[in-house]
Design an enzyme around this catalytic site. Structure first.
Site, PDB file in Angstrom:
ATOM      1  N   HIS A 196       0.749  -1.521   0.217  1.00  0.00           N
ATOM      2  CA  HIS A 196      -0.067   0.232  -0.195  1.00  0.00           C
ATOM      3  C   HIS A 196       0.368   1.344   0.191  1.00  0.00           C
ATOM      4  O   HIS A 196       0.521   2.149   0.272  1.00  0.00           O
ATOM      5  CB  HIS A 196      -0.962  -0.344   1.216  1.00  0.00           C
ATOM      6  CG  HIS A 196      -1.908  -1.439   1.505  1.00  0.00           C
ATOM      7  ND1 HIS A 196      -2.878  -1.121   1.140  1.00  0.00           N
ATOM      8  CD2 HIS A 196      -1.491  -2.146   1.837  1.00  0.00           C
ATOM      9  CE1 HIS A 196      -3.475  -2.329   1.283  1.00  0.00           C
ATOM     10  NE2 HIS A 196      -2.463  -3.291   1.731  1.00  0.00           N
ATOM     11  N   SER A 238      16.208  21.060 -15.999  1.00  0.00           N
ATOM     12  CA  SER A 238      15.539  21.913 -16.348  1.00  0.00           C
ATOM     13  C   SER A 238      15.856  23.273 -17.234  1.00  0.00           C
ATOM     14  O   SER A 238      16.811  23.920 -17.116  1.00  0.00           O
ATOM     15  CB  SER A 238      14.537  22.962 -15.082  1.00  0.00           C
ATOM     16  OG  SER A 238      14.153  23.224 -15.407  1.00  0.00           O
ATOM     17  N   LYS A 275      17.930  20.704 -10.967  1.00  0.00           N
ATOM     18  CA  LYS A 275      16.812  20.063 -11.402  1.00  0.00           C
ATOM     19  C   LYS A 275      17.308  18.865 -12.373  1.00  0.00           C
ATOM     20  O   LYS A 275      18.247  19.204 -13.048  1.00  0.00           O
ATOM     21  CB  LYS A 275      16.081  20.504 -12.448  1.00  0.00           C
ATOM     22  CG  LYS A 275      14.782  21.038 -11.678  1.00  0.00           C
ATOM     23  CD  LYS A 275      14.301  19.879 -11.039  1.00  0.00           C
ATOM     24  CE  LYS A 275      12.861  18.794 -11.022  1.00  0.00           C
ATOM     25  NZ  LYS A 275      11.999  19.735 -11.524  1.00  0.00           N
ATOM     26  N   GLU A 315      10.100   8.124 -16.788  1.00  0.00           N
ATOM     27  CA  GLU A 315       9.402   9.182 -17.354  1.00  0.00           C
ATOM     28  C   GLU A 315       8.867   8.420 -18.683  1.00  0.00           C
ATOM     29  O   GLU A 315       7.358   8.295 -18.949  1.00  0.00           O
ATOM     30  CB  GLU A 315       9.079  10.272 -16.730  1.00  0.00           C
ATOM     31  CG  GLU A 315       9.585  11.114 -15.514  1.00  0.00           C
ATOM     32  CD  GLU A 315       9.507  12.329 -15.539  1.00  0.00           C
ATOM     33  OE1 GLU A 315       9.233  13.056 -15.160  1.00  0.00           O
ATOM     34  OE2 GLU A 315      10.256  12.820 -16.332  1.00  0.00           O
TER      35      GLU A 315
END
Ligand code: ARG
Length: 458
Positions: free
Chosen positions: A157, A278, A284, A291
Site C-alpha cells: 500500500h 530543466s 534539476k 518518465e
C-alpha cells in the site's frame, strides 16, 4: 510507374483523394526487405515446380535484388498511386525487366503476401526484443549482486511494511522479465507460420510447394486453412499483448526509480548521461528516461486496443480494414525495443544510497511483525501476538519511540513472555536472516536466486 496493376476492369481513373486515402506506402515501405526476400523465395518455388522457367526466375531474382539496393540507397521513388510496398516493387520490376516480371505474382495474392511480410518482420523483431530482455535481465542480476548487502523497506500500500534486501526487490523484476521472455517465445511459435499459398483466400490452382517456401524462409510450419491464413492477425494481437504486459513491468520499475531518485526517498542516483536538466531550474536532474518509458506504455496499450478494435467483428476473410494493422504494430515494436534497450544500458550506471535505505527501513515499525512472531514463537497464538504487538506499537507511537527503543521493562508490560532476546529479534539484519521460507528475502535465499539466474546465462 503510372499504370495500376489492377485497373483492367476500371473505366474511370481513381480519384486522387482516394489514392491518398487507400495508400499505405508511408508505413509499409518498412517491409521492403521482407517483401523482396519473400518474393525471391516464391519465385524459386515457381521455378522448381516448373510454373515458370529457371531463366525467368533468374531474371526476376536479379531485378528484385537490384530493387532492394535502390530502396536501400534511397533512390527508389514512392507514389501514392501504387498503394503499397508490394505494388511498388512489382511495378518497378516490370519497368526494369519487362513482361517476365508479370509472372512473379502467379499463384499469389497481396493478401497472403502481406501476411508473409508481417510475419517475417515480427519474427525478427520478437527475437531482437527477447535478446534485449535477456541483456536487461543480466544487468538486473549484476545490479542485485553488487548491492547484495543493502537493506531497504519493503512496501505494501506504499506504506513501509517489512525490511527486505534491495537485491530481493531488484530480482523481483528479473522474474517479471523472465515471464515476459517466455510469453514472447510462446507467441513466436504462432508467428512462425508460413502463409504463402493461401493466395486471395481459397488457395491456388497451381502445383505449388508451400513447404519448400517455408524451408527457404526459415519458417517452422505452414498454415493449415487458406481462409484463416489471410484473415488471421492473432499473432499481432498476441505480440501486442505480450508487449503490453512487458511495458507494465517497465512502467512499474520506472515509477519506482522516479520515486527513489527524488529527495523524499533518496535511495538511488540516476546517471547524468541518462537524465536531463530543466531550462529554468538549474538544480534539476529529471528522470526523463523513466518518465518516457512510463508514458510510452500508454502508446503500446493503445496499439493493442487499436488492433483488437480493428479485428473485432470483421467477417472472413481479408478486409481492407486490416491494412491499418501496421502502424500500431511498428510503433509498438519501436517503443518497446527502445525502452528495453535503454534500461539495459542505464541500469549498470545507477548508484545506490545504502544508508538512506537502511535508515528508512529502521523507522516506522517495520519490525512489528517480527515482534508478533517472537511472541508466537514463545507460545502465544499468533492472533493474540498480533494484538499485543499492535498495542506495543500504539504505546511506542505515543512515546515517540520505535519498538526496539523501548526498555525491556516497558516491553514486558505487554507480555511476560518477552525476554532480553527480543532485541535481537527486532534487529534489521536478523529480521532479514530469519525469512527463510523458499523465495523469501534472507541473504541465503537471495544469493541462491541470483546464482540460479546467473547459471541460466553461463
Ligand atoms: N496493403 C494491403 C495491406 O496492408 C495489402 C493487401 C491488400 N489486398 C487487397 N486486396 N487490397 O493489408
Amino acid at each position: 510507374m503510372t499504370t495500376k496493376l489492377w485497373d483492367g476492369r476500371f473505366a474511370e481513373k481513381t480519384d486522387e483523394l482516394v489514392e491518398k486515402f487507400t495508400s499505405s506506402i508511408d508505413t509499409d515501405k518498412n517491409l521492403y526487405s521482407y517483401d523482396i526476400q519473400g518474393s525471391i523465395a516464391h519465385c524459386k518455388m515457381l521455378a522448381k515446380q516448373s510454373i515458370i522457367t529457371n531463366d525467368e526466375a533468374n531474371r526476376i531474382i536479379k531485378g528484385l535484388s537490384e530493387i532492394k539496393e535502390e530502396i536501400k540507397s534511397g533512390v527508389f521513388k514512392y507514389e501514392d498511386k501504387l498503394e503499397d510496398i508490394h505494388m511498388h516493387i512489382e511495378a518497378r520490376l516490370i519497368e526494369k525487366i519487362g513482361e517476365t516480371a508479370k509472372k512473379l505474382h502467379t499463384a499469389r495474392s497481396r493478401n497472403d503476401q502481406v501476411a508473409l511480410d508481417v510475419r517475417m518482420y515480427l519474427k525478427e523483431k520478437t527475437l531482437s526484443i527477447i535478446n534485449e530482455l535477456i541483456r536487461l535481465q543480466k544487468a538486473l542480476i549484476r545490479f542485485a549482486k553488487e548491492h547484495k548487502s543493502i537493506i531497504m523497506p519493503g512496501y505494501t500500500h506504499m506504506q513501509r511494511a517489512q525490511p527486505v534486501l534491495f537485491a530481493h526487490h531488484i530480482m523481483a523484476y528479473y522474474e517479471m522479465f523472465e515471464r515476459d521472455i517466455q510469453r514472447f517465445e510462446d507467441s513466436l511459435k504462432r508467428t512462425d507460420v508460413m502463409p504463402l499459398g493461401a493466395a486471395a483466400l481459397a488457395g491456388t490452382t497451381y502445383p505449388i510447394d508451400r513447404d519448400y517456401i517455408a524451408k527457404l524462409l526459415n519458417f517452422s510450419q505452414i498454415s493449415s486453412n487458406s481462409i484463416d491464413t489471410v484473415s488471421d492477425r492473432d499473432f499481432i494481437i498476441e505480440f501486442l499483448s505480450c508487449a503490453s504486459i512487458c511495458m507494465i513491468h517497465l512502467s512499474r520499475i520506472s515509477e519506482e526509480f522516479i520515486l527513489w531518485s527524488g529527495a523524499e526517498f533518496n535511495f538511488i542516483e540516476l546517471p547524468d548521461a541518462f537524465t536531463t536538466g530543466s531550462s529554468i531550474m538549474p538544480q534539476k536532474k529529471n528522470p526523463d528516461i523513466c518518465e518516457l518509458t512510463r508514458g510510452k506504455t500508454g502508446s503500446v496499450f493503445g496499439a493493442l486496443i487499436c488492433m483488437l478494435t480493428i479485428m473485432k467483428g470483421l467477417p472472413l476473410a481479408y478486409n481492407r480494414d486490416m491494412q491499418e494493422d501496421k502502424k500500431p504494430l511498428f510503433d509498438a515494436v519501436r517503443a518497446i525495443g527502445l525502452c528495453v534497450k535503454i534500461y539495459a544500458d542505464m541500469l549498470p550506471k545507477i548508484k545506490t544510497n545504502k544508508n538512506a535505505m537502511k535508515k528508512a527501513a529502521s523507522v516506522g515499525f517495520l519490525n512489528a511483525t517480527d515482534f508478533a512472531d517472537y511472541l508466537a514463537s514463545k507460545g502465544m497464538p499468533f492472533r493474540d501476538a498480533h494484538n499485543c504487538a499492535g498495542k506495543a506499537v500504539a504505546y511506542a507511537l505515543k512515546n515517540k519511540k520505535e519498538l526496539h527503543e523501548l526498555t525491556l521493562k516497558e516491553l514486558q508490560g505487554f507480555s511476560l513472555l518477552i525476554k532480553k532476546d527480543i532485541f535481537e529479534a527486532l534487529e534489521l539484519e536478523n529480521m532479514i536472516e530469519r525469512r527463510v521460507s523458499s523465495g523469501s528475502t534472507s541473504y541465503k535465499n537471495v544469493s541462491y536466486a541470483i546464482e540460479k539466474a546467473e547459471k541460466k546465462y553461463l
